[in-house]
Design an enzyme around this catalytic site. Structure first.
Site, mmCIF file in Angstrom:
data_model
loop_
_atom_site.group_PDB
_atom_site.id
_atom_site.type_symbol
_atom_site.label_atom_id
_atom_site.label_comp_id
_atom_site.label_asym_id
_atom_site.label_seq_id
_atom_site.Cartn_x
_atom_site.Cartn_y
_atom_site.Cartn_z
ATOM 1 N N ASN A 104 -8.883 44.551 87.226
ATOM 2 C CA ASN A 104 -10.049 45.007 86.465
ATOM 3 C C ASN A 104 -10.618 43.780 85.753
ATOM 4 O O ASN A 104 -10.071 43.350 84.743
ATOM 5 C CB ASN A 104 -9.602 46.083 85.462
ATOM 6 C CG ASN A 104 -10.719 46.484 84.512
ATOM 7 O OD1 ASN A 104 -11.883 46.165 84.736
ATOM 8 N ND2 ASN A 104 -10.357 47.191 83.442
ATOM 9 N N TRP A 105 -11.684 43.251 86.304
ATOM 10 C CA TRP A 105 -12.245 42.022 85.736
ATOM 11 C C TRP A 105 -12.919 42.259 84.391
ATOM 12 O O TRP A 105 -13.214 41.313 83.674
ATOM 13 C CB TRP A 105 -13.275 41.426 86.699
ATOM 14 C CG TRP A 105 -12.712 40.814 87.933
ATOM 15 C CD1 TRP A 105 -11.393 40.750 88.303
ATOM 16 C CD2 TRP A 105 -13.453 40.177 88.979
ATOM 17 N NE1 TRP A 105 -11.278 40.112 89.512
ATOM 18 C CE2 TRP A 105 -12.528 39.747 89.953
ATOM 19 C CE3 TRP A 105 -14.815 39.928 89.191
ATOM 20 C CZ2 TRP A 105 -12.917 39.082 91.117
ATOM 21 C CZ3 TRP A 105 -15.213 39.275 90.354
ATOM 22 C CH2 TRP A 105 -14.263 38.863 91.294
ATOM 23 N N LYS A 106 -13.232 43.512 84.105
ATOM 24 C CA LYS A 106 -14.008 43.838 82.887
ATOM 25 C C LYS A 106 -15.323 43.050 82.915
ATOM 26 O O LYS A 106 -15.837 42.760 83.998
ATOM 27 C CB LYS A 106 -13.171 43.569 81.635
ATOM 28 C CG LYS A 106 -11.796 44.253 81.722
ATOM 29 C CD LYS A 106 -11.075 44.337 80.426
ATOM 30 C CE LYS A 106 -9.744 45.048 80.648
ATOM 31 N NZ LYS A 106 -9.007 45.288 79.416
ATOM 32 N N HIS B 98 -11.598 54.381 81.513
ATOM 33 C CA HIS B 98 -10.883 53.271 80.877
ATOM 34 C C HIS B 98 -10.998 53.430 79.358
ATOM 35 O O HIS B 98 -12.018 53.872 78.847
ATOM 36 C CB HIS B 98 -11.467 51.931 81.320
ATOM 37 C CG HIS B 98 -10.615 50.772 80.902
ATOM 38 N ND1 HIS B 98 -10.643 50.294 79.610
ATOM 39 C CD2 HIS B 98 -9.691 50.047 81.565
ATOM 40 C CE1 HIS B 98 -9.753 49.306 79.511
ATOM 41 N NE2 HIS B 98 -9.173 49.133 80.684
ATOM 42 N N GLU C 282 -11.546 51.436 77.100
ATOM 43 C CA GLU C 282 -12.677 50.734 76.473
ATOM 44 C C GLU C 282 -13.946 51.572 76.589
ATOM 45 O O GLU C 282 -14.797 51.550 75.703
ATOM 46 C CB GLU C 282 -12.836 49.345 77.114
ATOM 47 C CG GLU C 282 -11.741 48.391 76.614
ATOM 48 C CD GLU C 282 -11.325 47.318 77.589
ATOM 49 O OE1 GLU C 282 -12.073 47.049 78.555
ATOM 50 O OE2 GLU C 282 -10.237 46.741 77.387
ATOM 51 N N GLU D 29 -2.382 53.504 80.639
ATOM 52 C CA GLU D 29 -2.666 52.263 79.918
ATOM 53 C C GLU D 29 -2.585 52.512 78.411
ATOM 54 O O GLU D 29 -3.550 52.984 77.807
ATOM 55 C CB GLU D 29 -4.076 51.769 80.266
ATOM 56 C CG GLU D 29 -4.267 51.422 81.716
ATOM 57 C CD GLU D 29 -5.332 50.367 81.911
ATOM 58 O OE1 GLU D 29 -5.039 49.362 82.567
ATOM 59 O OE2 GLU D 29 -6.444 50.515 81.376
ATOM 60 N N GLY E 199 -4.743 43.938 76.615
ATOM 61 C CA GLY E 199 -5.302 42.672 76.151
ATOM 62 C C GLY E 199 -4.617 42.128 74.902
ATOM 63 O O GLY E 199 -5.101 41.206 74.267
ATOM 64 N N SER F 106 -1.408 44.410 79.605
ATOM 65 C CA SER F 106 -0.712 43.123 79.519
ATOM 66 C C SER F 106 0.334 42.929 80.618
ATOM 67 O O SER F 106 1.393 42.370 80.364
ATOM 68 C CB SER F 106 -0.095 42.930 78.131
ATOM 69 O OG SER F 106 -1.106 42.902 77.142
ATOM 70 N N GLY G 96 -5.757 43.574 83.894
ATOM 71 C CA GLY G 96 -6.977 43.039 83.275
ATOM 72 C C GLY G 96 -6.963 41.528 83.287
ATOM 73 O O GLY G 96 -7.252 40.885 84.294
ATOM 74 N N GLY G 97 -6.603 40.950 82.153
ATOM 75 C CA GLY G 97 -6.641 39.498 81.967
ATOM 76 C C GLY G 97 -6.063 38.692 83.122
ATOM 77 O O GLY G 97 -6.685 37.729 83.596
HETATM 78 P P1 PGA Z 1 -4.887 43.686 80.320
HETATM 79 O O1 PGA Z 1 -5.923 44.887 80.629
HETATM 80 O O2 PGA Z 1 -4.076 43.502 81.571
HETATM 81 O O3 PGA Z 1 -5.745 42.516 80.005
HETATM 82 O O4 PGA Z 1 -4.054 44.137 79.172
HETATM 83 C C1 PGA Z 1 -5.554 45.997 81.381
HETATM 84 C C2 PGA Z 1 -6.717 46.948 81.488
HETATM 85 O O5 PGA Z 1 -7.422 47.144 80.495
HETATM 86 O O6 PGA Z 1 -6.971 47.533 82.557
#
Ligand code: PGA
Length: 245
Positions: A9-11, A93, A95, A164, A170, A208, A229-230
């Site tokens: 997930n590049w966001k 998600h 967010e 999640e 993050g 994470s 994500g990251g």
């Molecule tokens: P993260 O994000 O790996 O940066 O914690 C995961 C996500 O939000 O899908």
């Protein structure tokens, strides 16, 4: 047998230049044993589709509209995503739930839209730190899940769930494999209670996930891969996580 999946997930990250570098590195790597998906921002879907062609890596989006088409300024319909070669789309998600007020019912309706377009929705659920500390984890996730189960019930194996924990996203703070496994088992049991073929449902862990903790998380019996994500922005890290799966 559930097939493991690793989805990036590049966001809201990337540029034409960095995407190209990243995707070329992913495509050059040996074919993975697990299913690999890259979820890019909308404007880059065409670029990503082109770079991923002839590779086994699937393309996904990070959200979709709950509507089919019409006067919804700024929204993107599942039909449009399908036209750009997306086979997957993340919905719900945390967010989006937090910053865009997406309610459980809306998330479920988006998942239904995605299925209707022949796409696989990756439906995210998870509790905040406060909810966890108050002992509300299962209650919160139960409600998030029930909205999907009520609408889609027996179709659950067609979608992918992602647990999640919001406090792990993050933050560098991962759920321990035991903490994650406990929630994953709860999710599967809940799906089973609603009559879904729970053994067929893939449940990814996200929050994470890094090369050094992926293998331990993925070794848990109810963890079927990860939503990354990251670490999905770095080819070496992402490929190491894919390897761990
Ligand atoms: P993260 O994000 O790996 O940066 O914690 C995961 C996500 O939000 O899908």
């Amino acid at each position: 047998m559930r097939r493991t999946m690793v989805a990036g997930n590049w966001k809201m990250n990337g540029s034409l230049e960095t995407n190209s570098e990243l995707l070329r590195a992913l495509v050059a790597a040996p074919r993975a044993a697990c299913e690999v998906v890259v979820c890019a921002p909308f404007p880059y879907l065409a670029q990503a589709r082109q770079l991923l062609d002839a590779s086994a890596i699937a393309l996904g989006a990070q959200d979709c509209s709950v509507h089919e088409r019409g006067a919804y300024t700024g929204e993107v319909a599942v039909g449009m995503l399908a036209e750009f070669g997306c086979s997957h789309v993340i919905v719900g998600h945390s967010e989006r739930r937090a910053w865009h007020g997406e309610a459980d019912a809306v998330v479920a309706a988006k998942a239904q839209r995605a299925l209707g377009a022949g796409m696989t929705p990756i439906v995210c659920v998870g509790e905040t730190l406060q909810q966890r500390e108050l002992g509300e984890t299962e209650a919160v996730i139960g409600l998030q899940l029930d909205a999907v189960l009520h609408l889609l019930g027996a179709r659950l194996p067609e979608l992918v769930l992602a647990y999640e924990p919001v406090w792990a996203i993050g933050t560098g703070r991962t759920a321990t494999p035991e903490q994650a496994q406990q929630v994953h088992a709860f999710i599967r049991a809940r799906a089973h209670r609603h009559g879904a073929d729970a053994d067929a449902v893939r449940v990814l862990y996200g929050g994470s996930v890094k090369p050094d903790n992926a293998a331990e998380l993925f070794a848990q019996p109810d963890i079927d891969g990860g939503l990354i994500g990251g670490a999905s922005l770095n080819a070496r890290d992402f490929l190491a996580i894919v390897d761990a799966a």
